[in-house]
Design a protein around this motif. Structure first.
Motif, mmCIF file in Angstrom:
data_model
loop_
_atom_site.group_PDB
_atom_site.id
_atom_site.type_symbol
_atom_site.label_atom_id
_atom_site.label_comp_id
_atom_site.label_asym_id
_atom_site.label_seq_id
_atom_site.Cartn_x
_atom_site.Cartn_y
_atom_site.Cartn_z
ATOM 1 N N GLN A 5 -1.925 -64.965 23.993
ATOM 2 C CA GLN A 5 -2.291 -64.633 22.614
ATOM 3 C C GLN A 5 -3.492 -63.688 22.588
ATOM 4 O O GLN A 5 -3.524 -62.751 21.785
ATOM 5 C CB GLN A 5 -2.603 -65.907 21.831
ATOM 6 C CG GLN A 5 -1.386 -66.752 21.556
ATOM 7 C CD GLN A 5 -1.749 -68.084 20.917
ATOM 8 O OE1 GLN A 5 -2.860 -68.575 21.060
ATOM 9 N NE2 GLN A 5 -0.802 -68.674 20.215
ATOM 10 N N SER A 6 -4.461 -63.943 23.453
ATOM 11 C CA SER A 6 -5.647 -63.082 23.522
ATOM 12 C C SER A 6 -5.266 -61.668 23.915
ATOM 13 O O SER A 6 -5.780 -60.692 23.352
ATOM 14 C CB SER A 6 -6.657 -63.651 24.513
ATOM 15 O OG SER A 6 -7.094 -64.912 24.106
ATOM 16 N N GLU A 7 -4.383 -61.554 24.883
ATOM 17 C CA GLU A 7 -3.936 -60.232 25.323
ATOM 18 C C GLU A 7 -3.191 -59.507 24.203
ATOM 19 O O GLU A 7 -3.359 -58.306 24.017
ATOM 20 C CB GLU A 7 -3.062 -60.362 26.567
ATOM 21 C CG GLU A 7 -3.846 -60.780 27.794
ATOM 22 C CD GLU A 7 -2.961 -61.117 28.986
ATOM 23 O OE1 GLU A 7 -1.714 -61.183 28.836
ATOM 24 O OE2 GLU A 7 -3.527 -61.335 30.074
ATOM 25 N N LEU A 12 -3.395 -55.122 20.145
ATOM 26 C CA LEU A 12 -3.293 -54.657 18.761
ATOM 27 C C LEU A 12 -4.614 -54.072 18.264
ATOM 28 O O LEU A 12 -4.629 -53.074 17.537
ATOM 29 C CB LEU A 12 -2.834 -55.788 17.850
ATOM 30 C CG LEU A 12 -1.391 -56.257 18.083
ATOM 31 C CD1 LEU A 12 -1.119 -57.547 17.332
ATOM 32 C CD2 LEU A 12 -0.417 -55.169 17.685
ATOM 33 N N VAL A 13 -5.713 -54.692 18.646
ATOM 34 C CA VAL A 13 -7.035 -54.197 18.260
ATOM 35 C C VAL A 13 -7.260 -52.798 18.835
ATOM 36 O O VAL A 13 -7.722 -51.898 18.131
ATOM 37 C CB VAL A 13 -8.142 -55.175 18.723
ATOM 38 C CG1 VAL A 13 -9.517 -54.533 18.668
ATOM 39 C CG2 VAL A 13 -8.113 -56.431 17.871
ATOM 40 N N MET A 14 -6.914 -52.620 20.084
ATOM 41 C CA MET A 14 -7.096 -51.310 20.713
ATOM 42 C C MET A 14 -6.178 -50.255 20.077
ATOM 43 O O MET A 14 -6.622 -49.157 19.782
ATOM 44 C CB MET A 14 -6.820 -51.401 22.218
ATOM 45 C CG MET A 14 -7.798 -52.290 22.969
ATOM 46 S SD MET A 14 -9.521 -51.764 22.823
ATOM 47 C CE MET A 14 -9.469 -50.237 23.733
ATOM 48 N N GLU A 15 -4.916 -50.612 19.853
ATOM 49 C CA GLU A 15 -3.969 -49.658 19.283
ATOM 50 C C GLU A 15 -4.320 -49.274 17.853
ATOM 51 O O GLU A 15 -4.088 -48.148 17.433
ATOM 52 C CB GLU A 15 -2.551 -50.241 19.329
ATOM 53 C CG GLU A 15 -1.976 -50.315 20.721
ATOM 54 C CD GLU A 15 -0.611 -50.996 20.767
ATOM 55 O OE1 GLU A 15 -0.138 -51.497 19.731
ATOM 56 O OE2 GLU A 15 -0.026 -51.029 21.867
ATOM 57 N N SER A 16 -4.895 -50.211 17.114
ATOM 58 C CA SER A 16 -5.209 -49.934 15.706
ATOM 59 C C SER A 16 -6.526 -49.188 15.524
ATOM 60 O O SER A 16 -6.814 -48.697 14.439
ATOM 61 C CB SER A 16 -5.271 -51.243 14.926
ATOM 62 O OG SER A 16 -6.406 -51.996 15.327
#
Length: 54
Positions: A5-7, A12-16
């Motif tokens: 889940q963390s990964e 998603l955080v990096m892509e967004s």
């Protein structure tokens, strides 16, 4: 399970672009809580309270 889940969230955080924002952690936490609330199913009692009265 937690690592997976963390990964997922980290990806998603990096892509967004969230990782690159200059934003206070408390502001980011509030925004993420607001986002989560949009997708959480309301409790049965809340769903009945929100239903329009005819």
């Amino acid at each position: 399970m937690l690592k997976k889940q963390s990964e997922r969230v980290a990806k998603l955080v990096m892509e967004s672009g969230l990782a690159e924002l200059d934003i206070d952690e408390s502001e980011l936490a509030k925004a993420l809580n607001d986002l989560a609330a949009r997708f959480q199913k309301p409790a049965a009692s809340q769903a009945h309270a929100a239903a329009p009265q005819n």
